[in-house]
Design a protein around this motif. Structure first.
Motif, PDB file in Angstrom:
ATOM      1  N   GLY A  96       0.782  -1.224   0.000  1.00 18.83           N
ATOM      2  CA  GLY A  96       0.000   0.000   0.000  1.00 18.83           C
ATOM      3  C   GLY A  96       0.813   1.272   0.000  1.00 18.83           C
ATOM      4  N   ALA A  97       2.129   1.160   0.171  1.00 17.39           N
ATOM      5  CA  ALA A  97       3.005   2.333   0.199  1.00 17.39           C
ATOM      6  C   ALA A  97       3.864   2.366  -1.062  1.00 17.39           C
ATOM      7  CB  ALA A  97       3.890   2.307   1.436  1.00 17.39           C
ATOM      8  N   PRO A  98       4.339   3.534  -1.470  1.00 23.11           N
ATOM      9  CA  PRO A  98       5.198   3.619  -2.658  1.00 23.11           C
ATOM     10  C   PRO A  98       6.469   2.808  -2.458  1.00 23.11           C
ATOM     11  CG  PRO A  98       4.457   5.794  -1.965  1.00 23.11           C
ATOM     12  CD  PRO A  98       4.077   4.851  -0.872  1.00 23.11           C
ATOM     13  N   PRO A  99       7.086   2.350  -3.549  1.00 26.46           N
ATOM     14  CA  PRO A  99       8.343   1.595  -3.433  1.00 26.46           C
ATOM     15  C   PRO A  99       9.416   2.429  -2.740  1.00 26.46           C
ATOM     16  CG  PRO A  99       7.447   1.441  -5.662  1.00 26.46           C
ATOM     17  CD  PRO A  99       6.650   2.482  -4.946  1.00 26.46           C
ATOM     18  N   ARG A 100      10.199   1.770  -1.912  1.00 26.21           N
ATOM     19  CA  ARG A 100      11.319   2.439  -1.269  1.00 26.21           C
ATOM     20  C   ARG A 100      12.473   2.564  -2.265  1.00 26.21           C
ATOM     21  NH1 ARG A 100      11.809   2.216   4.273  1.00 26.21           N
ATOM     22  NH2 ARG A 100      14.020   1.687   4.100  1.00 26.21           N
ATOM     23  N   PRO A 101      13.258   3.627  -2.173  1.00 24.95           N
ATOM     24  CA  PRO A 101      14.404   3.747  -3.070  1.00 24.95           C
ATOM     25  C   PRO A 101      15.455   2.691  -2.759  1.00 24.95           C
ATOM     26  CG  PRO A 101      14.462   5.455  -1.381  1.00 24.95           C
ATOM     27  CD  PRO A 101      13.134   4.768  -1.251  1.00 24.95           C
TER      28      PRO A 101
END
Length: 351
Positions: free
Chosen positions: A39-44
């Motif tokens: 549910g969260a954006p991909p981590r760098p």
């Protein structure tokens, strides 16, 4: 260090954090383990920092690797294996030089191989004192941009010391094994940042906290009886200043693409001994004042001198717990100013 010649490569066993040689390139095979949240954006991707003669000259990230998919709503973790990746730092400056690679602070890294185009010898940093630091995920690096820009790494660079960072994300909990590790690790100055994890795990009450701090410091002093020892209280964290833990994910924030946290305790519970950051700061200051009668090398630093109310107004904590990259730089610069300069607790022990 021994090297193995294989065709046009020189494969070097990885036994040191610093290499010296007339190298044109350094190449790493690594197996990272990367985290993502449902549910969260991909981590760098994690960043590898390359320093040549102490100066940052390159950055890279590794492809491939294992992945951990974390579902904060259910508490489940799914692990998916992946291949090792290769990253290369090339066109290094001519002549013999010191080459240092800092591994990512925000993902697990297994080093598989290191290759260079010329013989290299392992070195250790010479002539610099060792600063030993322990703290939470904020000390570990949380949302810093790269491993050399976590606040302890920045402070160590400004203070011209070698850093041993025992920042333990979510686990700065006054554990006896951590105290024994600090006791048994050679160091010049030592700092211990205590507080936030004790609140956000709701681990103990004030009655247990006070003797736990004394016991933690007693153990460190068994191995470092007169070493400068700085106790640092938590930086400002508004959700837990007056409200006990535990912390919990705020799932309503996932829809905006930003995972945030909230305090789930009741401020009235302070009366029964529940810990807040305000309670911890007051008690740490009292403990240090009490102990300095017999321990003149013990000092206290209020974490709000590193990041306080004015800083929060300008640079709020994005997830309500962890500082961002800009704030890491501010905290590192302030710590170096307060600890390593004239009249600071580490001033006479880092040259």
């Amino acid at each position: 260090m021994h090297t193995q010649h294989d065709s046009n490569w020189i494969t070097t066993p990885i036994t040191a954090d610093l290499l010296r040689g007339a190298l044109d390139f350094v190449e790493l095979d690594t197996l990272p383990t990367k985290r993502s949240y449902v549910g969260a954006p991909p981590r760098p991707d994690g960043v590898y920092d390359l320093l040549v003669d102490g100066r940052l000259t390159g950055q890279a990230s590794a492809t491939g690797g294992n992945s951990l998919t974390i579902d904060m709503t259910t508490g489940t973790v799914e692990q998916t294996p992946g291949p090792a990746g290769t990253l290369r730092f090339s066109d290094l400056p001519d002549d013999v030089k010191d080459v240092e690679i800092w591994l990512p602070h925000n993902e697990t890294t297994e080093l598989v191989a290191l290759r260079t185009d010329a013989p290299a010898e392992p070195l250790r940093h010479g002539g610099r004192k060792v600063w030993l630091h322990h703290g939470s995920s904020i000390s570990h690096g949380s949302d810093a941009a790269s491993p050399t820009t976590t606040w302890p790494a920045l402070a160590a660079s400004l203070g011209a010391v070698e850093l041993i960072n025992l920042g333990l994300g979510g686990s700065a909990l006054l554990d006896p094994f951590t105290a024994r590790t600090l006791r048994d690790t050679p160091a010049d100055p030592i700092s211990v940042k205590i507080g936030i994890n004790l609140v956000n795990t709701d681990l103990m009450r004030l009655r247990a906290f006070t003797p736990a701090v004394h016991g933690f410091l007693d153990t460190i002093r068994e191995g470092h009886p007169s070493t400068p020892l700085l106790i640092v209280s938590p930086i400002l964290c508004p959700i837990h200043e007056d409200t006990p833990g535990p912390s919990a994910p705020d799932f309503t924030s996932l829809s905006t693409g930003q995972l945030q946290f909230r305090a789930t305790g009741d401020p009235a519970e302070r009366a029964s001994g529940k810990l807040t950051l305000g309670v911890i700061r007051d008690e740490l200051a009292r403990i240090v004042e009490q102990r300095t009668a017999d321990d003149p090398n013990l000092r206290y630093l209020d974490g709000r001198d590193l990041y306080g109310a004015a800083d929060f107004a300008e640079l709020p904590l994005p997830d309500q717990l962890h500082p961002d990259a800009t704030t890491h730089r501010r905290i590192g610069e302030r710590f170096a100013q307060l600890a390593f300069t004239t009249n600071g607790p580490f001033a006479d022990h880092t040259s």
